[in-house]
Design a protein around this motif. Structure first.
Motif, mmCIF file in Angstrom:
data_model
loop_
_atom_site.group_PDB
_atom_site.id
_atom_site.type_symbol
_atom_site.label_atom_id
_atom_site.label_comp_id
_atom_site.label_asym_id
_atom_site.label_seq_id
_atom_site.Cartn_x
_atom_site.Cartn_y
_atom_site.Cartn_z
ATOM 1 N N ALA A 26 0.814 -1.221 0.000
ATOM 2 C CA ALA A 26 0.000 0.000 0.000
ATOM 3 C C ALA A 26 0.847 1.269 0.000
ATOM 4 O O ALA A 26 0.459 2.282 -0.572
ATOM 5 N N VAL A 27 1.997 1.233 0.670
ATOM 6 C CA VAL A 27 2.916 2.381 0.706
ATOM 7 C C VAL A 27 4.324 1.852 0.434
ATOM 8 O O VAL A 27 4.754 0.878 1.060
ATOM 9 N N SER A 28 5.021 2.441 -0.536
ATOM 10 C CA SER A 28 6.349 1.940 -0.914
ATOM 11 C C SER A 28 7.407 3.035 -0.843
ATOM 12 O O SER A 28 7.363 3.996 -1.602
ATOM 13 N N HIS A 29 8.338 2.885 0.066
ATOM 14 C CA HIS A 29 9.536 3.726 0.138
ATOM 15 C C HIS A 29 9.219 5.222 0.084
ATOM 16 O O HIS A 29 9.786 5.956 -0.727
ATOM 17 N N VAL A 30 8.323 5.656 0.950
ATOM 18 C CA VAL A 30 7.948 7.073 0.965
ATOM 19 C C VAL A 30 8.861 7.856 1.913
ATOM 20 O O VAL A 30 9.101 7.435 3.043
ATOM 21 N N SER A 31 9.382 8.975 1.438
ATOM 22 C CA SER A 31 10.199 9.864 2.267
ATOM 23 C C SER A 31 9.742 11.308 2.057
ATOM 24 O O SER A 31 9.476 11.712 0.921
ATOM 25 N N PHE A 32 9.625 12.056 3.148
ATOM 26 C CA PHE A 32 9.429 13.507 3.036
ATOM 27 C C PHE A 32 9.695 14.148 4.390
ATOM 28 O O PHE A 32 9.684 13.476 5.423
ATOM 29 N N ASP A 33 9.956 15.448 4.378
ATOM 30 C CA ASP A 33 10.101 16.224 5.607
ATOM 31 C C ASP A 33 8.971 17.235 5.676
ATOM 32 O O ASP A 33 8.684 17.917 4.689
ATOM 33 N N LEU A 34 8.342 17.314 6.839
ATOM 34 C CA LEU A 34 7.330 18.351 7.059
ATOM 35 C C LEU A 34 7.941 19.399 7.974
ATOM 36 O O LEU A 34 8.427 19.075 9.057
ATOM 37 N N HIS A 35 7.936 20.659 7.518
ATOM 38 C CA HIS A 35 8.558 21.744 8.292
ATOM 39 C C HIS A 35 7.539 22.440 9.173
ATOM 40 O O HIS A 35 6.337 22.320 8.967
ATOM 41 N N ARG A 36 8.058 23.189 10.147
ATOM 42 C CA ARG A 36 7.157 23.938 11.045
ATOM 43 C C ARG A 36 6.317 24.923 10.246
ATOM 44 O O ARG A 36 6.844 25.687 9.435
ATOM 45 N N GLY A 37 5.015 24.873 10.469
ATOM 46 C CA GLY A 37 4.106 25.803 9.803
ATOM 47 C C GLY A 37 3.752 25.431 8.372
ATOM 48 O O GLY A 37 2.943 26.099 7.739
ATOM 49 N N GLU A 38 4.356 24.371 7.858
ATOM 50 C CA GLU A 38 4.132 23.998 6.452
ATOM 51 C C GLU A 38 2.856 23.168 6.286
ATOM 52 O O GLU A 38 2.490 22.386 7.158
ATOM 53 N N THR A 39 2.178 23.363 5.155
ATOM 54 C CA THR A 39 1.082 22.464 4.778
ATOM 55 C C THR A 39 1.516 21.659 3.566
ATOM 56 O O THR A 39 1.823 22.217 2.515
ATOM 57 N N LEU A 40 1.551 20.352 3.750
ATOM 58 C CA LEU A 40 1.902 19.435 2.666
ATOM 59 C C LEU A 40 0.621 18.769 2.189
ATOM 60 O O LEU A 40 -0.091 18.160 2.987
ATOM 61 N N ALA A 41 0.324 18.905 0.901
ATOM 62 C CA ALA A 41 -0.856 18.219 0.371
ATOM 63 C C ALA A 41 -0.425 16.917 -0.276
ATOM 64 O O ALA A 41 0.559 16.882 -1.020
ATOM 65 N N LEU A 42 -1.147 15.849 0.028
ATOM 66 C CA LEU A 42 -0.927 14.557 -0.631
ATOM 67 C C LEU A 42 -2.076 14.353 -1.595
ATOM 68 O O LEU A 42 -3.235 14.357 -1.171
ATOM 69 N N ILE A 43 -1.747 14.225 -2.880
ATOM 70 C CA ILE A 43 -2.832 14.054 -3.846
ATOM 71 C C ILE A 43 -2.660 12.746 -4.616
ATOM 72 O O ILE A 43 -1.553 12.229 -4.751
ATOM 73 N N GLY A 44 -3.772 12.237 -5.113
ATOM 74 C CA GLY A 44 -3.741 11.000 -5.894
ATOM 75 C C GLY A 44 -5.121 10.368 -5.869
ATOM 76 O O GLY A 44 -5.945 10.690 -5.020
ATOM 77 N N GLU A 45 -5.325 9.456 -6.829
ATOM 78 C CA GLU A 45 -6.631 8.791 -6.936
ATOM 79 C C GLU A 45 -6.925 7.905 -5.744
ATOM 80 O O GLU A 45 -6.030 7.562 -4.971
ATOM 81 N N SER A 46 -8.156 7.451 -5.687
ATOM 82 C CA SER A 46 -8.589 6.505 -4.661
ATOM 83 C C SER A 46 -7.697 5.257 -4.694
ATOM 84 O O SER A 46 -7.382 4.736 -5.757
ATOM 85 N N GLY A 47 -7.262 4.822 -3.518
ATOM 86 C CA GLY A 47 -6.485 3.587 -3.424
ATOM 87 C C GLY A 47 -4.986 3.762 -3.612
ATOM 88 O O GLY A 47 -4.247 2.784 -3.657
#
Ligand SMILES: Nc1ncnc2c1ncn2[C@@H]1O[C@H](COP(=O)(O)OP(=O)(O)OP(=O)(O)O)[C@@H](O)[C@H]1O
Ligand SMILES: [Mg+2]
Length: 345
Positions: A26-47
């Motif tokens: 379901a999730v493969s090798h995901v990496s990201f950094d979320l910074h203070r005050g930042e809004t990160l949007a995750l987009i993509g189709e259903s599933g």
């Protein structure tokens, strides 16, 4: 943004579900950094794994899920680094809601109809050690005001006395009750009419400005995400295939899938008679395709897309993409934008 500003760092996270047909990636090798005050949007189709990824961050996955690899490092207000995957149950309870809260997908439609809003608030507060009812009440009323609800009326209401948009605001206020540093909003505007969607987005934008929390905003609609995000990450079949500053993703997408999402967004293709959309559907994650997981649906795919998965590469400041044809995607996107809307269909 500087490294010390990172509040949540996800490193190489993979999550599988054990199903009767086999392991579902379901999730493969995901990496990201979320910074203070930042809004990160995750987009993509259903599933594509958006909810699974975020349940994984909160350690709220069902028993059939396995976090196969990776690290989730959270930095608290005292600047201590905490590895979420190693927290004991007690520390985990504290982490949830006080440090990181989640407004669940569809929750506005599954509130218990016989529990008063005020009791939901008191129960949540008590579960996290806030026992002073007067303080809790004051905090709730203040948050209701911030999300533009009539505080006294809503505090004493049953969920069924409120509209869908009002219930969603109650849930947003509930998420903020313990003043978390990170808030995850899973499809907060889906299933609401367009005007209610707009007012929820406005509320979220104001809250973020005023309270300064960081957030992960999940949506299948790039146009909605673009209104609120600083950074956008496109997920396809469990992977982040493109990520970058909102304007780069919006005006200069580099992955054929991001461009496809753009063409499929009703709000971005005003004046077109028919939406392009993306042909086909996402792959079976028990037996994912070889190479780039998107190649079967991709109009630009070449031979190597079928055999060798492209790696994420930097194409601009903070902008990464995993696509062999990223330059062609960029050109195609520009050409589409240059056409008058009526010529597009
Ligand atoms: N409990 C579960 N058991 C087995 N498979 C699951 C489970 N929950 C989700 N999945 C599968 O994991 C993949 C990712 O699902 P997930 O719900 O994370 O996607 P999503 O991007 O949030 O989708 P949506 O936009 O529909 O909410 C899908 O293939 C889904 O069928
Ligand atoms: Mg979901």
């Amino acid at each position: 943004m500087a490294g010390q500003d990172v509040v949540l760092s996800v490193q190489d996270l993979s999550i599988d579900y054990l199903t009767r047909r086999g392991r579902l990636q379901a999730v493969s090798h995901v990496s990201f950094d979320l910074h203070r005050g930042e809004t990160l949007a995750l987009i993509g189709e259903s599933g594509c794994g958006k909810s699974t990824l975020n349940f994984g961050l909160m350690r709220l996955l069902p028993k059939t899920a396995r976090t196969e690899a990776g690290k989730i490092v959270y930095t608290d207000r005292q600047n201590r680094s905490i590895n979420i995957l190693e927290l004991n149950p007690r520390a985990l309870r504290r982490f949830r809601w006080s440090e990181c809260a989640m407004v669940f997908q569809g929750a506005q439609n599954s509130l218990n109809p016989v529990i008063h809003v005020r009791d939901m608030i008191f129960d949540t507060a008590r579960a996290h050690g806030m026992n002073n009812r007067n303080e809790v009440r004051q905090r709730a009323l203040e948050l209701f005001r911030k999300v533009r609800l009539d505080p006294d009326r809503v505090f004493n209401a049953y969920p069924h006395e409120l509209s869908g948009g009002m219930r969603q605001r109650v849930l947003i206020a509930l998420g903020l009750l313990l003043n978390p540093q990170v808030v995850i909003f899973d499809e907060p505007t889906t299933a609401l009419d367009i005007l209610t969607q707009r007012s929820i987005l406005n509320v979220l934008r104001d809250l973020k400005e005023e309270l300064g929390f960081s957030s992960i905003f999940i949506s299948h609609d790039l146009a909605v995400a673009a209104e609120i995000a600083d950074t956008v990450a496109t997920m396809y079949a469990g992977e982040i295939v493109e990520m970058g500053p909102v304007n780069d993703i919006f005006y200069e997408p580099r992955h054929a899938y991001t461009l496809g999402l753009m063409e499929a967004s009703p709000r971005l293709s005003v004046g077109r008679e028919e939406l392009e959309g993306i042909p086909g559907s996402p792959p079976d994650l028990v037996e994912p395709p070889t190479g780039c997981k998107f190649h079967i649906r991709c109009p630009l795919a070449i031979e190597s897309c079928k055999t060798t998965p492209p790696q994420l590469e930097r194409v601009g400041a903070g902008h990464i993409v995993a696509c062999y044809k990223s330059n062609e995607v960029l050109e195609k996107g520009k050409a589409l934008r240059a056409l008058p809307a009526t010529h597009l269909s």
